[in-house]
Scaffold this motif. Structure first.
Motif, PDB file in Angstrom:
ATOM      1  N   SER A  59       0.828  -1.200   0.000  1.00 20.20           N
ATOM      2  CA  SER A  59       0.000   0.000   0.000  1.00 20.20           C
ATOM      3  C   SER A  59       0.864   1.252   0.000  1.00 20.20           C
ATOM      4  N   THR A  60       1.923   1.227   0.783  1.00 26.60           N
ATOM      5  CA  THR A  60       2.846   2.369   0.807  1.00 26.60           C
ATOM      6  C   THR A  60       3.380   2.666  -0.587  1.00 26.60           C
ATOM      7  N   ALA A  61       3.742   1.614  -1.319  1.00 29.07           N
ATOM      8  CA  ALA A  61       4.249   1.795  -2.682  1.00 29.07           C
ATOM      9  C   ALA A  61       3.177   2.395  -3.587  1.00 29.07           C
ATOM     10  N   ARG A  62       1.938   1.966  -3.414  1.00 30.82           N
ATOM     11  CA  ARG A  62       0.857   2.521  -4.237  1.00 30.82           C
ATOM     12  C   ARG A  62       0.640   3.999  -3.929  1.00 30.82           C
ATOM     13  N   TRP A  63       0.659   4.347  -2.648  1.00 33.75           N
ATOM     14  CA  TRP A  63       0.476   5.761  -2.284  1.00 33.75           C
ATOM     15  C   TRP A  63       1.622   6.615  -2.831  1.00 33.75           C
ATOM     16  N   MET A  64       2.838   6.092  -2.825  1.00 30.29           N
ATOM     17  CA  MET A  64       3.982   6.851  -3.353  1.00 30.29           C
ATOM     18  C   MET A  64       3.832   7.119  -4.847  1.00 30.29           C
ATOM     19  N   LYS A  65       3.152   6.206  -5.545  1.00 33.90           N
ATOM     20  CA  LYS A  65       2.943   6.359  -6.983  1.00 33.90           C
ATOM     21  C   LYS A  65       1.600   7.019  -7.310  1.00 33.90           C
ATOM     22  N   SER A  66       0.826   7.354  -6.257  1.00 35.04           N
ATOM     23  CA  SER A  66      -0.525   7.918  -6.444  1.00 35.04           C
ATOM     24  C   SER A  66      -1.405   6.981  -7.267  1.00 35.04           C
ATOM     25  N   LYS A  67      -1.282   5.674  -6.987  1.00 31.93           N
ATOM     26  CA  LYS A  67      -2.067   4.666  -7.692  1.00 31.93           C
ATOM     27  C   LYS A  67      -2.782   3.761  -6.683  1.00 31.93           C
ATOM     28  N   THR A  68      -3.543   4.398  -5.812  1.00 33.36           N
ATOM     29  CA  THR A  68      -4.245   3.632  -4.780  1.00 33.36           C
ATOM     30  C   THR A  68      -5.428   2.875  -5.372  1.00 33.36           C
ATOM     31  N   LEU A  69      -5.862   1.843  -4.666  1.00 30.46           N
ATOM     32  CA  LEU A  69      -6.925   0.970  -5.153  1.00 30.46           C
ATOM     33  C   LEU A  69      -8.314   1.447  -4.763  1.00 30.46           C
ATOM     34  N   GLY A  70      -8.422   2.140  -3.640  1.00 33.31           N
ATOM     35  CA  GLY A  70      -9.736   2.563  -3.171  1.00 33.31           C
ATOM     36  C   GLY A  70      -9.626   3.348  -1.886  1.00 33.31           C
ATOM     37  N   PRO A  71     -10.769   3.734  -1.314  1.00 31.95           N
ATOM     38  CA  PRO A  71     -10.764   4.612  -0.131  1.00 31.95           C
ATOM     39  C   PRO A  71     -10.198   3.974   1.125  1.00 31.95           C
ATOM     40  N   LEU A  72     -10.040   2.661   1.134  1.00 30.23           N
ATOM     41  CA  LEU A  72      -9.504   1.989   2.324  1.00 30.23           C
ATOM     42  C   LEU A  72      -8.065   1.504   2.125  1.00 30.23           C
ATOM     43  N   ASP A  73      -7.424   1.962   1.074  1.00 23.98           N
ATOM     44  CA  ASP A  73      -6.062   1.513   0.803  1.00 23.98           C
ATOM     45  C   ASP A  73      -5.150   1.869   1.980  1.00 23.98           C
ATOM     46  N   GLY A  74      -4.511   0.848   2.548  1.00 27.93           N
ATOM     47  CA  GLY A  74      -3.586   1.057   3.653  1.00 27.93           C
ATOM     48  C   GLY A  74      -4.232   1.156   5.016  1.00 27.93           C
TER      49      GLY A  74
END
Length: 466
Positions: A59-74
């Motif tokens: 999840s941290t990697a997704r947030w760093m790339k601004s490519k989150t999956l949904g409102p509960l990511d992480g």
């Protein structure tokens, strides 16, 4: 309490987006909290901190790339043990069940994974989810973080204990007669049972719902966007919605609010509970609502009929189980279930028909009011070791008179803290809305939370007490 553990889902997402906090850093705070409090509350099953670290890192990697999956990511989340997760056993809270891995995720688990939530544990429940207690023949005894000698309620016992202990902001329970709202009331959480089918469940059962258990109303509302996505496996699953789950604006002026202080059956309401709920009603009046005293929607005949139906249905489930396995069921539940062997098919159908009678009385009441408020639980608390508030298998459902009718009528209902007893235990206020008007219940709950300020001081682990 670690300041990070006070953060709401909205605050966490904001910090993640600003790169001032990562899901990995937040998870380590939750992990540290679990390490010091879990030995006392015993809320978790299949707790896997190593896997949680891996999920949080992804999840941290997704947030760093601004490519989150949904409102509960992480966002760390627990699921009640009854909610299947692929590859893991579903013991149903009982030592009688063989531990076989689930072949697929239940709808709720699937939705959580799709949106990037960090599923770090399942939470405990009593045998077959048939008690409002933290007592189980399989799991450790779960205890109430507010007072470890007391019961967290159930059947979402571990979810309630985990939420009140600060194991992250979101815990998902299930509710067939009050199993989200009852423990939420006894532990100070906000518990939301939505309209039937709003959150798909599998397997489905009459009146069975699932819902979030959180410290704030908004955290529950945020989770609903994820949880309410339809799933074909639940035949009652509602069509896709375009609700703004975070819309909390409401003016209660002129609303007719029914005040129910008598359940009609079961345990008498403790004086502390009555006073707290009456004071809550005055809050609504002060905001301009018209509070109208209303009578019960359930009778002794209805509750006893439901008891017969549930006993017969449950006995049918375990009747052909080998005797040596049946003997492993919690004695309280087994003693209750054996009564089902003597319920005829006609009596079972008559019992089921009482669910229709509840639906009718609830529907009739809502022709005169816009919403209903009542106690969630009739009593303040009871010992951790008890199987139910009566601790008597002949009187198993004397505490669900305020909650169970709304399962059978399929209406949304919540429990929100409305004060504390003289002994220091939380007291829950139930708020009920019309069928399918889930947003109204969330809005009324949010308004009440703003009027009272909510709970600011939550339990600490015994070692942390000076």
């Amino acid at each position: 309490m670690n300041d990070l553990l006070k953060l709401t889902i909205r605050q966490l997402a904001g910090l993640y987006a600003a790169r001032k906090l990562s899901p990995s850093e937040y998870w380590l705070a939750v992990e540290a909290r679990v390490a010091v409090f879990e030995p006392h509350v015993q809320a978790l099953y299949l707790y896997d901190p190593e896997n949680a670290r891996e999920q949080a890192a992804a999840s941290t990697a997704r947030w760093m790339k601004s490519k989150t999956l949904g409102p509960l990511d992480g966002i760390p989340v627990t699921l009640k043990e009854l909610i299947a997760t692929k590859g893991q056993p579903v013991p149903l809270g009982t030592a009688a069940v063989e531990l076989l891995p689930a072949t697929e995720d239940a709808p709720i688990a699937g939705r959580m994974r799709e949106d990037g939530a960090v599923i770090f544990a399942k939470t405990t429940c009593p045998d077959y989810g048939m008690l409002s207690s933290g007592l189980s023949s399989f799991h450790h005894l779960s205890r109430n973080p507010w007072n470890l000698t007391q019961n967290p309620g159930g059947s979402s016992a571990g979810a309630a204990a985990a939420g009140a202990a600060g194991f992250g902001p979101l815990h998902i329970g299930t509710d067939i007669g009050g199993s989200v709202r009852l423990p939420a009331g006894w532990t100070g959480l906000f518990g939301f049972k939505p309209s039937q089918g709003r959150i798909p469940v599998d397997p489905y059962y009459v009146g069975r719902c699932a819902g979030p258990m959180t410290r704030t109303v908004e955290d529950a509302a945020i989770s609903m966007a994820t949880l309410s996505r339809p799933d074909w496996r639940d035949g009652t699953s509602l069509p896709p919605n375009d609700f703004d789950w975070l819309d909390s604006a409401i003016d209660v002026k002129g609303m007719k609010i029914g005040l129910m202080l008598d359940a009609g059956v079961g345990l008498a309401v403790d004086e502390d509970v009555r006073e707290a709920v009456t004071a809550a009603a005055k809050r609504f009046e002060e905001a301009g609502a018209i509070v109208i005293p209303v009578g019960p929607v359930i009778t002794r005949q209805m509750l006893d009929g439901l008891d017969n139906f549930w006993r017969a249905r449950f006995w049918g489930d375990i009747e052909k189980m080998p005797e040596e396995r049946r003997a492993l069921i919690l004695p309280y539940i087994y003693e209750w279930a054996k009564g089902g062997a003597h319920v005829s098919g006609v009596e079972a159908v008559r019992g089921f028909n009482q669910t229709i009678e509840m639906r009718k009385t609830c529907g009739k009441l809502f022709t005169t009011v816009d919403a209903v408020i009542s106690p969630t639980n009739p009593i303040v608390s009871y010992p951790a070791e008890w199987a139910s508030p009566t601790n008597d298998p002949a009187l198993p459902f004397e505490h669900i008179g305020f909650t169970v009718p709304w399962n059978m009528s399929e209406q949304p209902a919540s429990s929100i803290n409305c004060g504390f007893s003289k002994s220091g235990m939380p007291i829950g206020l139930q708020i009920v809305g019309p069928r399918y008007d889930d947003l109204l219940v969330l809005k009324l709950s949010r308004a009440f939370e703003q009027w009272t300020g909510g709970i600011s001081q939550w339990p600490e682990p015994p070692e942390a007490v000076v």
